[in-house]
Design a protein around this motif. Structure first.
Motif, PDB file in Angstrom:
ATOM      1  N   VAL A   1       0.861  -1.182   0.000  1.00 48.51           N
ATOM      2  CA  VAL A   1       0.000   0.000   0.000  1.00 48.51           C
ATOM      3  C   VAL A   1       0.897   1.231   0.000  1.00 48.51           C
ATOM      4  N   LEU A   2       0.765   2.048  -1.023  1.00 48.06           N
ATOM      5  CA  LEU A   2       1.541   3.284  -1.129  1.00 48.06           C
ATOM      6  C   LEU A   2       0.769   4.402  -0.442  1.00 48.06           C
ATOM      7  N   ILE A   3       1.389   4.996   0.573  1.00 48.14           N
ATOM      8  CA  ILE A   3       0.701   5.996   1.385  1.00 48.14           C
ATOM      9  C   ILE A   3       1.491   7.300   1.387  1.00 48.14           C
ATOM     10  N   LYS A   4       0.893   8.328   1.974  1.00 45.35           N
ATOM     11  CA  LYS A   4       1.534   9.644   1.988  1.00 45.35           C
ATOM     12  C   LYS A   4       1.241  10.360   3.300  1.00 45.35           C
ATOM     13  N   GLY A   5       2.217  11.090   3.777  1.00 44.91           N
ATOM     14  CA  GLY A   5       2.004  11.961   4.923  1.00 44.91           C
ATOM     15  C   GLY A   5       1.592  13.337   4.443  1.00 44.91           C
ATOM     16  N   VAL A   6       0.549  13.896   5.027  1.00 41.69           N
ATOM     17  CA  VAL A   6       0.058  15.217   4.623  1.00 41.69           C
ATOM     18  C   VAL A   6      -0.020  16.119   5.845  1.00 41.69           C
TER      19      VAL A   6
ATOM     20  N   LYS B   1      -6.174   5.463   4.324  1.00 44.43           N
ATOM     21  CA  LYS B   1      -6.697   4.546   5.346  1.00 44.43           C
ATOM     22  C   LYS B   1      -7.628   3.517   4.702  1.00 44.43           C
ATOM     23  N   ASN B   2      -8.375   3.946   3.693  1.00 41.27           N
ATOM     24  CA  ASN B   2      -9.271   3.015   2.994  1.00 41.27           C
ATOM     25  C   ASN B   2      -8.486   1.967   2.231  1.00 41.27           C
ATOM     26  N   ALA B   3      -7.338   2.373   1.659  1.00 42.20           N
ATOM     27  CA  ALA B   3      -6.506   1.418   0.934  1.00 42.20           C
ATOM     28  C   ALA B   3      -5.899   0.403   1.900  1.00 42.20           C
ATOM     29  N   ILE B   4      -5.465   0.873   3.070  1.00 41.12           N
ATOM     30  CA  ILE B   4      -4.905  -0.034   4.075  1.00 41.12           C
ATOM     31  C   ILE B   4      -5.981  -1.001   4.566  1.00 41.12           C
ATOM     32  N   GLU B   5      -7.172  -0.503   4.813  1.00 41.98           N
ATOM     33  CA  GLU B   5      -8.260  -1.364   5.283  1.00 41.98           C
ATOM     34  C   GLU B   5      -8.618  -2.406   4.223  1.00 41.98           C
ATOM     35  N   ALA B   6      -8.655  -2.000   2.952  1.00 45.52           N
ATOM     36  CA  ALA B   6      -8.946  -2.954   1.879  1.00 45.52           C
ATOM     37  C   ALA B   6      -7.890  -4.049   1.844  1.00 45.52           C
ATOM     38  N   ALA B   7      -6.634  -3.676   2.036  1.00 48.06           N
ATOM     39  CA  ALA B   7      -5.548  -4.660   2.051  1.00 48.06           C
ATOM     40  C   ALA B   7      -5.688  -5.605   3.237  1.00 48.06           C
ATOM     41  N   LEU B   8      -6.000  -5.067   4.399  1.00 57.56           N
ATOM     42  CA  LEU B   8      -6.136  -5.896   5.599  1.00 57.56           C
ATOM     43  C   LEU B   8      -7.285  -6.896   5.457  1.00 57.56           C
ATOM     44  N   GLN B   9      -8.380  -6.461   4.859  1.00 63.56           N
ATOM     45  CA  GLN B   9      -9.517  -7.367   4.682  1.00 63.56           C
ATOM     46  C   GLN B   9      -9.167  -8.500   3.733  1.00 63.56           C
TER      47      GLN B   9
ATOM     48  N   THR C   1       3.009  19.654  11.284  1.00 63.05           N
ATOM     49  CA  THR C   1       2.671  18.326  11.783  1.00 63.05           C
ATOM     50  C   THR C   1       2.017  17.520  10.671  1.00 63.05           C
ATOM     51  N   ALA C   2       2.537  16.337  10.418  1.00 64.24           N
ATOM     52  CA  ALA C   2       2.017  15.495   9.340  1.00 64.24           C
ATOM     53  C   ALA C   2       1.163  14.367   9.909  1.00 64.24           C
ATOM     54  N   ILE C   3       0.180  13.946   9.119  1.00 67.36           N
ATOM     55  CA  ILE C   3      -0.673  12.820   9.461  1.00 67.36           C
ATOM     56  C   ILE C   3      -0.777  11.904   8.251  1.00 67.36           C
ATOM     57  N   LEU C   4      -1.306  10.732   8.451  1.00 69.82           N
ATOM     58  CA  LEU C   4      -1.557   9.820   7.342  1.00 69.82           C
ATOM     59  C   LEU C   4      -2.679  10.378   6.477  1.00 69.82           C
ATOM     60  N   ASN C   5      -2.453  10.423   5.184  1.00 74.35           N
ATOM     61  CA  ASN C   5      -3.485  10.872   4.255  1.00 74.35           C
ATOM     62  C   ASN C   5      -4.771  10.082   4.504  1.00 74.35           C
TER      63      ASN C   5
END
Length: 266
Positions: free
Chosen positions: A5-10, A39-47, A31-35
């Motif tokens: 999962v390719l993610i980005k800090g925003v 989170k939806n891409a990570i959840e799809a991967a986990l499922q 201060t950066a947070i997870l885009n």
């Protein structure tokens, strides 16, 4: 099933951004947070991994002040491994998302064989949403975006994409690159235990110092032609004060009420 999962800090959207003398965002003071879309891409991967044993790797490109918070947030959500990507190949004074897409594709190849590469539909600070397409093109893999449902049936990925006038359902063999919508699922919340584990976890470092996913001449042209962009800071709004002195003007109260009504305050 192994998924990347390719993610980005925003930057936190409620925080006023800081700029340097060139008009660029100063990541070190922000201060950066997870885009959120990631989170939806990570959840799809986990499922998918829950149904088919495997690992979920999150990877992010950029400076440590933005990648580290995003990667640790991904670990807290349940990712198995986190990789921070950097590269001296992309000019730091250029706004070159196309080149970054190639760097991400190169990182994906170096990290190993993945059955699936997922991205969020867009970044909070860069809503074009074409990173997935850039990665897929560089790796010569099938790509689908606006995916709102995803499952595996008989070693094939079954997907549903959203369109203006309906949906399209199809199948694709792995590996593939897919960008998911923010309505595909409801991301799980990290627990206190996973937050603590993510805080202590060691992040893997990966430096991309050469490009193999596209021809060198194509890469040179791509990186050279990147436009230079600058973000202009918001001008300071000067407040104008108006004082109504009742002692000097008997109509001061009436004038004050008229002004407040004109500004829709009353």
């Amino acid at each position: 099933m192994d998924i990347l999962v390719l993610i980005k800090g925003v930057i936190v959207p409620t925080q006023k951004p800081a700029f340097d003398e060139k008009g660029q965002l100063t990541a070190e003071t922000s201060t950066a947070i997870l885009n959120p879309y990631d989170k939806n891409a990570i959840e799809a991967a986990l499922q998918l991994v829950d149904d088919h044993n495997g690992d979920v790797t999150v990877a992010s490109y950029g400076v440590a002040t933005t990648t580290e918070p995003a990667l640790r947030a991904g670990l807290a959500l349940g990712a198995t491994k986190a990789v921070a990507i950097d590269s001296p190949l992309v000019a730091t004074d250029k706004d070159n998302d196309s080149a970054i897409g190639v760097v991400l594709a190169e990182a994906a190849r170096k990290l190993g064989q993945f059955d699936l590469i997922l991205t969020g539909s867009q970044a909070l600070d860069m809503p074009q949403g074409y990173v997935g397409a850039l990665v897929a093109n560089s790796l010569n893999l099938p790509y689908f975006d606006n995916v709102n449902a995803l499952a595996t049936v008989d070693d094939e990925l079954v997907y549903t994409t959203l369109w203006e006038k309906g949906t399209i359902t199809g199948k694709v063999q792995e590996p593939a690159v897919i960008s998911v919508t923010d309505s595909i699922n409801k991301p799980r919340l990290p627990s206190f235990k996973t937050k603590m584990m993510a805080k202590r976890a060691e992040l893997e470092q990966l430096t991309i110092d050469s490009i193999t996913v596209i021809d060198q001449s194509a890469w040179d042209d791509l990186n050279k032609q990147a436009p230079t962009s600058r973000l202009a800071p918001l001008p300071v709004q000067k407040k104008k004060s108006v004082v109504y002195q009742l002692a000097d003007d008997e109509a001061a109260v009436t004038k004050l009420i008229t002004t407040l009504k004109a500004q829709s305050i009353l």
